[in-house]
Motif scaffolding. Structure first.
Motif, PDB file in Angstrom:
ATOM      1  N   ALA A 239      -4.270  11.215  -3.824  1.00  0.00           N
ATOM      2  CA  ALA A 239      -3.392  10.066  -3.581  1.00  0.00           C
ATOM      3  C   ALA A 239      -2.195  10.424  -2.709  1.00  0.00           C
ATOM      4  O   ALA A 239      -1.642  11.521  -2.787  1.00  0.00           O
ATOM      5  N   ASP A 240      -1.802   9.463  -1.896  1.00  0.00           N
ATOM      6  CA  ASP A 240      -0.510   9.504  -1.200  1.00  0.00           C
ATOM      7  C   ASP A 240       0.545   9.105  -2.226  1.00  0.00           C
ATOM      8  O   ASP A 240       0.537   7.981  -2.732  1.00  0.00           O
ATOM      9  N   PHE A 241       1.484  10.007  -2.540  1.00  0.00           N
ATOM     10  CA  PHE A 241       2.419   9.762  -3.633  1.00  0.00           C
ATOM     11  C   PHE A 241       3.322   8.553  -3.368  1.00  0.00           C
ATOM     12  O   PHE A 241       3.613   7.779  -4.287  1.00  0.00           O
ATOM     13  N   ALA A 242       3.781   8.391  -2.153  1.00  0.00           N
ATOM     14  CA  ALA A 242       4.662   7.255  -1.849  1.00  0.00           C
ATOM     15  C   ALA A 242       3.911   5.941  -2.056  1.00  0.00           C
ATOM     16  O   ALA A 242       4.444   4.975  -2.619  1.00  0.00           O
ATOM     17  N   LYS A 243       2.667   5.928  -1.602  1.00  0.00           N
ATOM     18  CA  LYS A 243       1.834   4.733  -1.792  1.00  0.00           C
ATOM     19  C   LYS A 243       1.620   4.467  -3.279  1.00  0.00           C
ATOM     20  O   LYS A 243       1.715   3.327  -3.757  1.00  0.00           O
ATOM     21  N   ALA A 244       1.331   5.540  -4.024  1.00  0.00           N
ATOM     22  CA  ALA A 244       1.079   5.392  -5.460  1.00  0.00           C
ATOM     23  C   ALA A 244       2.311   4.873  -6.190  1.00  0.00           C
ATOM     24  O   ALA A 244       2.205   3.977  -7.047  1.00  0.00           O
ATOM     25  N   ARG A 245       3.482   5.410  -5.877  1.00  0.00           N
ATOM     26  CA  ARG A 245       4.710   4.953  -6.556  1.00  0.00           C
ATOM     27  C   ARG A 245       4.963   3.481  -6.285  1.00  0.00           C
ATOM     28  O   ARG A 245       5.328   2.718  -7.184  1.00  0.00           O
ATOM     29  N   ALA A 246       4.780   3.060  -5.038  1.00  0.00           N
ATOM     30  CA  ALA A 246       5.017   1.650  -4.693  1.00  0.00           C
ATOM     31  C   ALA A 246       4.045   0.732  -5.431  1.00  0.00           C
ATOM     32  O   ALA A 246       4.433  -0.335  -5.941  1.00  0.00           O
ATOM     33  N   ILE A 247       2.785   1.138  -5.517  1.00  0.00           N
ATOM     34  CA  ILE A 247       1.781   0.315  -6.202  1.00  0.00           C
ATOM     35  C   ILE A 247       2.079   0.235  -7.692  1.00  0.00           C
ATOM     36  O   ILE A 247       2.045  -0.849  -8.290  1.00  0.00           O
ATOM     37  N   VAL A 248       2.397   1.368  -8.318  1.00  0.00           N
ATOM     38  CA  VAL A 248       2.691   1.367  -9.753  1.00  0.00           C
ATOM     39  C   VAL A 248       3.912   0.513 -10.062  1.00  0.00           C
ATOM     40  O   VAL A 248       3.911  -0.290 -11.004  1.00  0.00           O
ATOM     41  N   MET A 249       4.968   0.658  -9.271  1.00  0.00           N
ATOM     42  CA  MET A 249       6.193  -0.108  -9.539  1.00  0.00           C
ATOM     43  C   MET A 249       5.958  -1.604  -9.371  1.00  0.00           C
ATOM     44  O   MET A 249       6.439  -2.415 -10.171  1.00  0.00           O
ATOM     45  N   ASN A 250       5.202  -1.985  -8.362  1.00  0.00           N
ATOM     46  CA  ASN A 250       4.904  -3.402  -8.177  1.00  0.00           C
ATOM     47  C   ASN A 250       4.041  -3.928  -9.316  1.00  0.00           C
ATOM     48  O   ASN A 250       4.331  -4.981  -9.900  1.00  0.00           O
ATOM     49  N   ALA A 251       2.999  -3.182  -9.659  1.00  0.00           N
ATOM     50  CA  ALA A 251       2.070  -3.648 -10.680  1.00  0.00           C
ATOM     51  C   ALA A 251       2.724  -3.701 -12.058  1.00  0.00           C
ATOM     52  O   ALA A 251       2.369  -4.547 -12.882  1.00  0.00           O
ATOM     53  N   LYS A 252       3.691  -2.813 -12.317  1.00  0.00           N
ATOM     54  CA  LYS A 252       4.325  -2.796 -13.636  1.00  0.00           C
ATOM     55  C   LYS A 252       5.532  -3.712 -13.726  1.00  0.00           C
ATOM     56  O   LYS A 252       5.715  -4.410 -14.730  1.00  0.00           O
ATOM     57  N   THR A 253       6.381  -3.744 -12.697  1.00  0.00           N
ATOM     58  CA  THR A 253       7.707  -4.359 -12.847  1.00  0.00           C
ATOM     59  C   THR A 253       7.915  -5.651 -12.084  1.00  0.00           C
ATOM     60  O   THR A 253       8.898  -6.347 -12.317  1.00  0.00           O
ATOM     61  N   GLN A 254       6.999  -6.005 -11.160  1.00  0.00           N
ATOM     62  CA  GLN A 254       7.247  -7.205 -10.358  1.00  0.00           C
ATOM     63  C   GLN A 254       7.300  -8.453 -11.225  1.00  0.00           C
ATOM     64  O   GLN A 254       8.107  -9.346 -11.011  1.00  0.00           O
ATOM     65  N   ARG A 379      -1.605  -6.813  -9.218  1.00  0.00           N
ATOM     66  CA  ARG A 379      -0.932  -8.111  -9.254  1.00  0.00           C
ATOM     67  C   ARG A 379      -1.591  -9.140  -8.343  1.00  0.00           C
ATOM     68  O   ARG A 379      -1.274 -10.329  -8.404  1.00  0.00           O
ATOM     69  N   PHE A 380      -2.525  -8.723  -7.498  1.00  0.00           N
ATOM     70  CA  PHE A 380      -3.192  -9.674  -6.614  1.00  0.00           C
ATOM     71  C   PHE A 380      -4.281 -10.488  -7.320  1.00  0.00           C
ATOM     72  O   PHE A 380      -4.805 -11.428  -6.733  1.00  0.00           O
ATOM     73  N   THR A 381      -4.638 -10.136  -8.549  1.00  0.00           N
ATOM     74  CA  THR A 381      -5.703 -10.875  -9.241  1.00  0.00           C
ATOM     75  C   THR A 381      -5.175 -12.232  -9.671  1.00  0.00           C
ATOM     76  O   THR A 381      -4.567 -12.393 -10.733  1.00  0.00           O
ATOM     77  N   ASP A 382      -5.413 -13.210  -8.831  1.00  0.00           N
ATOM     78  CA  ASP A 382      -4.846 -14.540  -9.016  1.00  0.00           C
ATOM     79  C   ASP A 382      -5.627 -15.494  -8.120  1.00  0.00           C
ATOM     80  O   ASP A 382      -5.965 -15.151  -6.979  1.00  0.00           O
TER      81      ASP A 382
END
Length: 425
Positions: A239-254, A379-382
């Motif tokens: 994994a690209d760590f920057a990409k992973a952090r952004a995805i996790v933060m969006n999926a958890k906290t958005q 979060r895109f599952t909509d």
């Protein structure tokens, strides 16, 4: 109200009768009605906000969690989103009267398989009043009537929205019973609704695991199950760590109180020491409590955020928190990650973050869920994000629909056969 069962049955029978004219209506008439529903929501938004304020005050006084309060809350922006979702439904191709198959069978009889409405759809849901508009809109668009049973916590909001939409339906020349709502919070009403096999064609529960399982166990009406969301994000060794952090933060906290939020973070042990301290520090800074294994505990110690850490139990691996909590578990490679997801996931939405294309392909192929992602937030599952318009829920079962439960899923089909006097030899 003394006779709850009689009240619910009468409401359902009137809705079933109303469904017939709607089912035969033209696409143009149904589209115009859905657009009128959107206009009515905008024009009468103040009524909805007033009703919602009463629900929010009562919910806060009762000590309702922040995640449920977020689901309950309506704002002008969210009402506009409801109206826009209805308009997107009206813009979709007609889901009714589609010719799904056409051919001649033996002796020259011509066969067509054609999509038709289900009839009367019952919806039982909890703390999300926006579901009232989504469900009513999808049903009207597909020629179905609906009978709605909102949760007591959102009763004022749901009833206000349903009345506004029913007024719009009536103004367009249809029976207002096409959008019906149960106006009692008595739990017996749900039991009565679930007993109406032969009147109600399908029941769709949307809410927590308790509500869904009650409907599955007790309903005599066929149930389409919309599931809870224990959604995972797996950070692969590549994994690209920057990409992973952004995805996790969006999926958890958005937005934490939704079923497509990330509840479980899996990290490959090959990169755990390098990735986890920074990731956990970022989660803790956002107010997230980490329920982690022993490797995650050491990473939390290294990041100096043990105050935001609790030791996970086996129950955490399968839990839908709907709050600022996340489980964190290290895994030994891709096989271990896939096995963990398939064991503890709820079949909703799962994600791998990886630069290894083969790992992404295997995860997408082997994980058993309605929506599986490579390098994108769950979060895109909509329904709206998938271009399906408003949705009635996310189906985690395999019959008869899976994933965002939108317009086409509220149709069935029938066979139309035309002959010239043929008889079977």
């Amino acid at each position: 109200m003394n006779d709850i069962a009689g009240y619910v049955e009468d409401l359902a029978r009137r809705a079933k009768q109303a469904s017939r004219s709607l089912g035969f209506a033209s696409d143009e008439a149904r589209c115009a009605t859905v657009r009128a529903m959107a206009v009515a929501l905008r024009d009468r938004a103040d009524e909805v906000l007033t009703a919602n304020a009463a629900d929010m005050d009562a919910a806060r006084a009762a000590g309702t969690s922040e995640g449920l309060l977020d689901r309950l809350l309506l704002t002008p922006v969210r009402i506009e989103g409801m109206a826009a979702g209805l308009e997107k439904l009206a813009d979709l191709p007609d889901p009714v009267a589609r010719v799904l198959d056409e051919r001649d069978i033996d002796q020259g009889v011509h066969l067509r398989r054609v999509s038709v409405p289900l009839g009367l759809v019952a919806m039982v849901y909890e703390a999300r009043p926006n579901v009232t508009a989504d469900a009513a809109g999808i049903c009207v668009r597909t020629g179905n009537a609906c009978i709605l049973r909102g949760g007591s916590i959102a009763q004022n909001s749901c009833v206000a929205i349903a009345h506004i939409l029913a007024d719009a339906v009536e103004a367009c020349g249809f029976d207002r019973a096409c959008v019906s709502i149960i106006e009692t919070t008595d739990r017996a009403a749900t039991a009565a609704l679930m007993s109406l096999r032969g009147v109600v064609d399908v029941l769709i529960p949307r809410g927590g695991a308790g509500l869904i399982q009650r409907c599955v166990r007790e309903s005599l009406v066929p149930v389409i199950e919309t599931g809870t969301g224990n959604c995972h994000t797996y950070v692969h060794a590549s994994a690209d760590f920057a990409k992973a952090r952004a995805i996790v933060m969006n999926a958890k906290t958005q937005r934490v109180g939704v079923c497509n939020a990330c509840e479980s973070l899996l990290v490959d042990e090959a990169v755990a020491d390098a990735f986890l301290p920074g990731m956990l520090a970022e989660l803790a800074a956002a107010g997230v409590t980490i329920h982690g294994d022993s490797v995650a505990r050491e990473a939390a110690r290294d990041a100096d955020i043990l105050g935001s850490f609790v030791d996970a139990t086996d129950e955490d691996w399968g839990r839908e928190y709907l709050s600022l909590d996340i489980s964190v578990h290290t895994v030994n490679g891709l096989d271990d990650a896939i096995a963990h997801v398939n064991r503890y996931g709820t079949g909703h939405s799962e994600c791998i973050v990886a630069e290894d294309a083969d790992a992404c392909d295997r995860f997408l192929r082997e994980v058993d869920a309605a929506a599986v992602y490579a390098n994108a937030s769950t979060r895109f599952t909509d329904g709206g994000e998938f271009g399906l318009g408003a949705e009635i829920g996310i189906s985690t079962q395999k019959l008869h629909a899976r994933g965002p439960f939108a317009a086409e899923a509220l149709t069935t089909y029938k066979y139309e056969l035309r002959g010239t006097g043929q008889v079977r030899p």
